[in-house]
Write an enzyme that holds these catalytic residues in place. Sequence first.
Site, mmCIF file in Angstrom:
data_model
loop_
_atom_site.group_PDB
_atom_site.id
_atom_site.type_symbol
_atom_site.label_atom_id
_atom_site.label_comp_id
_atom_site.label_asym_id
_atom_site.label_seq_id
_atom_site.Cartn_x
_atom_site.Cartn_y
_atom_site.Cartn_z
ATOM 1 N N LYS A 208 62.763 50.105 1.316
ATOM 2 C CA LYS A 208 61.424 49.702 1.755
ATOM 3 C C LYS A 208 60.691 48.928 0.654
ATOM 4 O O LYS A 208 60.119 47.864 0.886
ATOM 5 C CB LYS A 208 60.627 50.948 2.172
ATOM 6 C CG LYS A 208 59.193 50.686 2.505
ATOM 7 C CD LYS A 208 59.011 49.786 3.718
ATOM 8 C CE LYS A 208 57.597 49.240 3.790
ATOM 9 N NZ LYS A 208 57.411 48.281 4.859
ATOM 10 N N LEU A 254 57.361 31.369 3.784
ATOM 11 C CA LEU A 254 57.260 30.267 2.822
ATOM 12 C C LEU A 254 55.980 29.465 3.075
ATOM 13 O O LEU A 254 55.946 28.270 2.830
ATOM 14 C CB LEU A 254 58.494 29.358 2.921
ATOM 15 C CG LEU A 254 59.789 29.910 2.325
ATOM 16 C CD1 LEU A 254 60.948 28.943 2.547
ATOM 17 C CD2 LEU A 254 59.640 30.186 0.820
ATOM 18 N N CYS A 264 49.707 46.562 1.968
ATOM 19 C CA CYS A 264 51.022 46.984 1.478
ATOM 20 C C CYS A 264 51.598 46.198 0.319
ATOM 21 O O CYS A 264 51.959 46.796 -0.686
ATOM 22 C CB CYS A 264 51.991 47.039 2.638
ATOM 23 S SG CYS A 264 51.533 48.406 3.719
ATOM 24 N N ARG A 332 42.032 45.430 3.630
ATOM 25 C CA ARG A 332 42.547 45.999 2.382
ATOM 26 C C ARG A 332 43.194 44.905 1.520
ATOM 27 O O ARG A 332 44.067 44.171 1.984
ATOM 28 C CB ARG A 332 43.539 47.133 2.692
ATOM 29 C CG ARG A 332 42.824 48.380 3.197
ATOM 30 C CD ARG A 332 43.773 49.502 3.551
ATOM 31 N NE ARG A 332 44.448 49.299 4.817
ATOM 32 C CZ ARG A 332 45.263 50.182 5.387
ATOM 33 N NH1 ARG A 332 45.505 51.323 4.776
ATOM 34 N NH2 ARG A 332 45.839 49.929 6.539
#
Length: 437
Positions: A208, A254, A264, A332
């Site tokens: 992960k 890209l 994340c 976030r």
Amino acid sequence: MRVTMIGAGYVGLVSGVCFADFGHDVTCVDKDERKIALLREGKMPIYEPGLDELVAQNVREGRLSFTTDASDAIRNADAVFIAVGTPSRRGDGHADLSYVFAAAEEIADLMQGYTVVVTKSTVPVGTGDEVEKRILARRPDADFAVVSNPEFLREGAAINDFKRPDRVVVGGAEDPRARKVVEELYRPLYLNETPIVFTERRTSELIKYAANAFLAMKITFINEMADLCEKVGADVQQVARGIGLDNRIGAKFLNAGPGYGGSCFPKDTIALVRTAQEYGAPVRLIETTVAINDDRKAAMADRIIAAVGGDVKGKTIAMLGLAFKPNTDDMRDAPALDIVPALQKAGAKIRAFDPESMEEAAHLLKGVEFATGPYDCVKGADAVAILTEWDQFRALDLKRMKELLKTPVVVDLRNVYKPGEMRERGFTYVSIGRPGT
Ligand code: NAD
Ligand code: UGA
């Protein structure tokens, strides 16, 4: 299968409703009473396309329910997923595992019969071992397995990503009973031949972080190429296309921009750096990726200041988009959180519009005037900056926008428009990594 999802956030709620849609009997548990109350009223606590219909349908058909009280849900479950947050720990950047361990201890106290405890939260290598240890410490007699099943969904495309993933990764399902539960959970994906990677738990946990770090690095690579393109007079979109057509590189991720953000990539890259340092195997590429991305977000404010002539004191800058990406209300680590305060510090007034994230942004950004729509936002402004590539910002009425702006300056941090066309229309146009910008 009876499934309990601890944590009904972006991942828990989406995973929960998708498992229900696969035909399982799912209870989503969250300690946030407001969230559960909203869900029970059929209202979504987050913005995610398609989520409300899918939740409504599965609730109606009796496969999905919501509660703040985990007791019954855990007692009766075949599988209990931990899908709570793992934010950056203040001060050192390691993943804060306090929510994960609290959930594990709650599960330990309540589970009955054979239970598969599945960590879906993104957790550092070795967390599964620690979860197992903590459960055993409280319930030495317990019959259970701790399995790692990291989630790869993206916000804004979460349902499709969950139901049609490139792969599913499962770690630590060596016990045939655990493997059977996992296979049953993901049965619809077996049927459509999704690759299911069974591996060891620690490997699964690292997969992960490696995936997120690689993607963050890929974005950072193209961002640096964009900077170089600006110096040498090349076009980063053409460079991306030219390299992306090579299957070994691949065309996705890209798009040059203001730097990656979100809940994340920023926290997971730093957590991986910390883990690697702790084990004496530093991941220098990722350390550098983190540093470049931080610098980049800060530099975006300077780009806007330069576009209005080097001084924003007393000037109004219109911001189109605040969320870290389109189709989410998530703020976030959004680049806006760096760019807006830097512009304010330089003396600018900020007026902003985002289709979904303004409520959240209002808690995080002070002194910002929020507009009711894109045209209201740009009215009388000295420049407009496009921070998030929402579809509605791709199709703006440019004539109207030019008339409304005090000075026709557009800083397009997402390369939504074509430089030639914008100049023909009389805009001063600055974008990322394209000739003349
Ligand atoms: P989130 O903050 O949206 O949701 C977490 C939820 O867990 C909150 O609603 C919180 O109230 C609840 N919670 C915490 N402790 C609890 C407890 N003991 N009992 C019940 N509820 C509890 O977080 P998220 O974005 O869904 O992320 C969850 C995990 O999934 C993180 O590890 C993240 O890194 C990972 N992940 C997130 C995404 C994404 O796109 N957001 C994608 C893949 C993986
Ligand atoms: C990311 C991963 O894509 C998911 O696979 C993963 O499950 C998730 O993190 C996670 O672990 O939480 P997400 O953060 O929802 O998903 O969004 P992305 O689409 O990956 O975008 C992340 C950031 O990178 C955004 O700020 C986006 O604007 C930026 N980005 C993305 C670029 O600047 N260029 C690109 O080409 C792609």
